[in-house]
Enzyme design. Sequence first.
Site, PDB file in Angstrom:
ATOM      1  N   PRO A 194      -1.406 -14.110  -0.657  1.00  0.00           N
ATOM      2  CA  PRO A 194      -1.441 -12.654  -0.493  1.00  0.00           C
ATOM      3  C   PRO A 194      -2.343 -12.235   0.660  1.00  0.00           C
ATOM      4  O   PRO A 194      -3.510 -12.595   0.705  1.00  0.00           O
ATOM      5  CB  PRO A 194      -1.996 -12.159  -1.829  1.00  0.00           C
ATOM      6  CG  PRO A 194      -1.989 -13.319  -2.738  1.00  0.00           C
ATOM      7  CD  PRO A 194      -2.002 -14.538  -1.911  1.00  0.00           C
ATOM      8  N   GLU A 195      -1.757 -11.508   1.600  1.00  0.00           N
ATOM      9  CA  GLU A 195      -2.521 -10.865   2.673  1.00  0.00           C
ATOM     10  C   GLU A 195      -2.387  -9.363   2.443  1.00  0.00           C
ATOM     11  O   GLU A 195      -1.904  -8.943   1.390  1.00  0.00           O
ATOM     12  CB  GLU A 195      -1.982 -11.305   4.039  1.00  0.00           C
ATOM     13  CG  GLU A 195      -1.995 -12.832   4.200  1.00  0.00           C
ATOM     14  CD  GLU A 195      -1.408 -13.328   5.513  1.00  0.00           C
ATOM     15  OE1 GLU A 195      -1.473 -12.601   6.517  1.00  0.00           O
ATOM     16  OE2 GLU A 195      -0.882 -14.446   5.538  1.00  0.00           O
ATOM     17  N   HIS A 198      -1.565 -21.000 -16.680  1.00  0.00           N
ATOM     18  CA  HIS A 198      -2.234 -20.484 -15.485  1.00  0.00           C
ATOM     19  C   HIS A 198      -2.700 -19.046 -15.658  1.00  0.00           C
ATOM     20  O   HIS A 198      -3.210 -18.440 -14.720  1.00  0.00           O
ATOM     21  CB  HIS A 198      -1.317 -20.595 -14.280  1.00  0.00           C
ATOM     22  CG  HIS A 198      -0.887 -22.000 -13.999  1.00  0.00           C
ATOM     23  ND1 HIS A 198      -1.786 -23.028 -13.798  1.00  0.00           N
ATOM     24  CD2 HIS A 198       0.336 -22.563 -13.914  1.00  0.00           C
ATOM     25  CE1 HIS A 198      -1.124 -24.159 -13.597  1.00  0.00           C
ATOM     26  NE2 HIS A 198       0.168 -23.894 -13.667  1.00  0.00           N
ATOM     27  N   ARG A 224      -4.130 -22.068  -8.708  1.00  0.00           N
ATOM     28  CA  ARG A 224      -5.215 -22.856  -8.119  1.00  0.00           C
ATOM     29  C   ARG A 224      -6.612 -22.431  -8.544  1.00  0.00           C
ATOM     30  O   ARG A 224      -7.589 -23.042  -8.122  1.00  0.00           O
ATOM     31  CB  ARG A 224      -5.115 -22.795  -6.596  1.00  0.00           C
ATOM     32  CG  ARG A 224      -3.874 -23.488  -6.110  1.00  0.00           C
ATOM     33  CD  ARG A 224      -4.139 -24.195  -4.818  1.00  0.00           C
ATOM     34  NE  ARG A 224      -2.909 -24.816  -4.379  1.00  0.00           N
ATOM     35  CZ  ARG A 224      -2.469 -24.808  -3.132  1.00  0.00           C
ATOM     36  NH1 ARG A 224      -3.176 -24.210  -2.214  1.00  0.00           N
ATOM     37  NH2 ARG A 224      -1.366 -25.401  -2.809  1.00  0.00           N
ATOM     38  N   ARG A 245     -16.229 -11.070  23.313  1.00  0.00           N
ATOM     39  CA  ARG A 245     -16.203 -12.276  22.484  1.00  0.00           C
ATOM     40  C   ARG A 245     -15.440 -13.371  23.205  1.00  0.00           C
ATOM     41  O   ARG A 245     -14.357 -13.135  23.722  1.00  0.00           O
ATOM     42  CB  ARG A 245     -15.531 -11.980  21.133  1.00  0.00           C
ATOM     43  CG  ARG A 245     -16.167 -10.844  20.347  1.00  0.00           C
ATOM     44  CD  ARG A 245     -17.596 -11.213  19.991  1.00  0.00           C
ATOM     45  NE  ARG A 245     -18.256 -10.119  19.281  1.00  0.00           N
ATOM     46  CZ  ARG A 245     -18.308 -10.027  17.957  1.00  0.00           C
ATOM     47  NH1 ARG A 245     -17.695 -10.916  17.224  1.00  0.00           N
ATOM     48  NH2 ARG A 245     -18.956  -9.043  17.387  1.00  0.00           N
TER      49      ARG A 245
END
Length: 271
Positions: A2-3, A92, A112, A152
């Site tokens: 998920p972003e 899970h 996970r 940068r």
Amino acid sequence: MPELPEVETIARGLRAFLPGRTISAVRCRFPGVIASDPGCFQRVLRGRRVEGVGRHGKYLFLHLQGGRSVAVHLRMTGQVLIQPVHAPPDSHCHLEILFRRCARKLVFRDVRKFGRLQLLEGSIEEFLCARRLGPDALTVRAEELHRRLQGRKRGLKAALLDQSTLAGLGNIYTDELLFRQRLSPLRSCASLRREQVTRLAAGIRALLRQAIGKEGTSISDYVDPRGRAGRFQLTLKVYGRAGSPCPRCGAGIVRRWIAGRGTWSCPRCQS
DNA sequence: ACTATCCCCTGACGGC
DNA sequence: TGCCGTCAGGGGATAG
């Protein structure tokens, strides 16, 4: 993974269900998912009404009655699901939140076990500051992005993945963004001209809006709170496509290891 | 300021 | 078939 678009899709799904409901119980089957004190988490949540759902970058926030908030981060494989209250939890499923007079429950599931929930001590602003999170990528303005990239020397991919530069982009959307912008992931931030940063900021907002419109990218585990997959994976141009012809110039997409991540790009038309 | 590496964790996958 | 090693990756910590 998920972003921002996936977390936004989840937030929208929860906004249609959560506000106004009062938590009747918190069932925790794996205390490790609670990053704050688990006992305190359960005590504070029980009996409290959910007033709203927020998001910043990849963080999801549940705003509770009395000014307290819960922060949720799904990391790689975390899922937030709305299920019938009697649905049997699988191996899970780590946390369930039940509500008064409600036939459905909120389930936190994570294969996970990297994802975390946390009861915040202070305000959202204090949390964002302590976590050093940059501005939300969905609404980032060119001036702000320019300020954060200028001077940068690091590569664009490393900078854009860094949540303190900009909050919300992960590996998939960064690769797709840089492909759309014809920019190499190794291109130094400092080398971008001001108008390129302006285009980059607009490109970030457009890409994320489109992905939200497709309800996110489902590649491995992502589904929305109703268990439905997104559709943006059908439109990916470079991510996961090593060896395929570039849809713009036909050169073979290459996969390299950049900024600690598998990185896909076109060696000919990104520079 | 920035990079590299490890860690957390499990399922998928390749080799034998 | 089955065993074993490797890999993936967000983000935090730590070393350089």
